[in-house]
Motif scaffolding. Structure first.
Motif, PDB file in Angstrom:
ATOM      1  N   TYR A  50       0.819  -1.197   0.000  1.00 49.20           N
ATOM      2  CA  TYR A  50       0.000   0.000   0.000  1.00 49.20           C
ATOM      3  C   TYR A  50       0.859   1.257   0.000  1.00 49.20           C
ATOM      4  CZ  TYR A  50       0.656  -1.054   4.992  1.00 49.20           C
ATOM      5  OH  TYR A  50       1.180  -1.388   6.217  1.00 49.20           O
ATOM      6  N   GLY A  51       2.117   1.109  -0.356  1.00 50.54           N
ATOM      7  CA  GLY A  51       3.019   2.235  -0.493  1.00 50.54           C
ATOM      8  C   GLY A  51       4.455   1.755  -0.447  1.00 50.54           C
ATOM      9  N   VAL A  52       5.372   2.666  -0.740  1.00 45.72           N
ATOM     10  CA  VAL A  52       6.790   2.308  -0.691  1.00 45.72           C
ATOM     11  C   VAL A  52       7.140   1.826   0.712  1.00 45.72           C
ATOM     12  CG1 VAL A  52       9.133   3.200  -0.870  1.00 45.72           C
ATOM     13  CG2 VAL A  52       7.396   3.911  -2.520  1.00 45.72           C
ATOM     14  N   LYS A  53       7.752   0.675   0.752  1.00 46.32           N
ATOM     15  CA  LYS A  53       8.187   0.006   1.982  1.00 46.32           C
ATOM     16  C   LYS A  53       7.026  -0.455   2.865  1.00 46.32           C
ATOM     17  CE  LYS A  53      12.636   2.438   2.385  1.00 46.32           C
ATOM     18  NZ  LYS A  53      13.204   1.677   1.305  1.00 46.32           N
ATOM     19  N   ASP A  54       5.795  -0.344   2.392  1.00 50.51           N
ATOM     20  CA  ASP A  54       4.626  -0.788   3.153  1.00 50.51           C
ATOM     21  C   ASP A  54       4.012  -2.006   2.477  1.00 50.51           C
ATOM     22  OD1 ASP A  54       3.732   2.631   3.707  1.00 50.51           O
ATOM     23  OD2 ASP A  54       4.718   1.246   5.108  1.00 50.51           O
ATOM     24  N   THR A  55       4.139  -3.153   3.126  1.00 47.61           N
ATOM     25  CA  THR A  55       3.611  -4.381   2.547  1.00 47.61           C
ATOM     26  C   THR A  55       2.878  -5.178   3.615  1.00 47.61           C
ATOM     27  OG1 THR A  55       5.596  -5.709   2.991  1.00 47.61           O
ATOM     28  CG2 THR A  55       5.535  -4.488   0.917  1.00 47.61           C
ATOM     29  N   ASP A  56       2.049  -6.096   3.161  1.00 46.95           N
ATOM     30  CA  ASP A  56       1.331  -6.958   4.097  1.00 46.95           C
ATOM     31  C   ASP A  56       1.047  -8.292   3.430  1.00 46.95           C
ATOM     32  OD1 ASP A  56      -1.303  -6.149   6.519  1.00 46.95           O
ATOM     33  OD2 ASP A  56       0.120  -7.815   6.407  1.00 46.95           O
TER      34      ASP A  56
END
Lengths: 113, 111
Positions: A50-56
């Protein structure tokens, strides 16, 4: 069509080797996803960002890791490939909320021997 | 996420109208109904999305009754190139809810 490319498009590898698949977008969309598609299972979500460096994690994340260091690139890594990871992998992007309209890439066909 | 049920396969002939019905009995207030199309060896492609009543675009129409427990994708005058798998999805408008693809409906259009 949305500007999404996947590389490689086809790959054959051996069990135990690391594999990295790349998804590249030119749409500047915030959300990116990795799915796998297998006969009898439809598409299943592996990981999303859901964004740079933001993962799930998604539904079937075991054995996979992802990274997103730039808006346009989303990498999927199989740390130690297994035969059960033989599949077709699709990347997708979306601009808005994590749902609704997603645009899919052409897919990567991976065979793990 | 609401589970969807749709026919496994359908056959049609060129020029006919095709209606594919999807049931989603547990749809929530914030959920939208979305349809995707997938050709062999390609990724799914978004066709249409709706919340209630009727939505129409250049490709298809989507009919949703008042109770929203089902929906019908209508493809007018299909051609051979409409042969594909069609997926019905219920999608929440809340962030963090992902697309869940079921088995889809395999549509075969015959000459």
């Amino acid at each position: 069509d949305a500007g999404i490319t996947q590389s490689p498009r086809h790959k054959v590898t051996e069990t135990g080797t690391p594999v990295t698949l790349r998804c590249h977008q030119t749409e500047n969309h915030r959300y990116m996803y990795w799915y796998r598609q297998d006969p009898g299972h439809g598409l299943r979500l592996i990981h999303y960002s859901y964004g740079v460096k933001d993962t799930d994690k998604g539904e079937v994340s075991d054995g996979y890791s992802v990274s997103r260091s730039k808006t346009e690139d989303f990498l999927l890594t199989l740390e130690s490939a297994t035969s059960s990871q033989t599949s077709v992998y699709f990347c997708a992007i979306s601009e808005g909320l994590a749902g609704g309209t997603q645009y899919f890439g052409p897919g990567t066909r991976l065979l793990v021997l | 996420l609401a589970k969807t049920t749709q026919p496994i396969s359908m056959d049609s002939y060129e020029g006919q109208e095709v209606n594919i019905t999807c049931s989603h009995n547990n749809i929530a207030t914030n959920d939208y109904i979305t349809w995707y199309q997938q050709f062999p060896s390609q990724g799914p492609r978004f066709i249409i999305q709706g919340y209630k009543t009727k939505v129409t675009n250049e490709v298809a129409s989507l009919f949703i009754p008042a109770d929203r427990k089902s929906s019908t994708l209508s493809l007018p005058r299909v051609s051979l190139s409409d042969t594909a798998v069609y997926y019905c999805l219920v999608v929440s408008n809340n962030a963090g809810n992902m697309l869940t693809f079921g088995g889809g409906t395999r549509l075969m259009v015959k000459p």
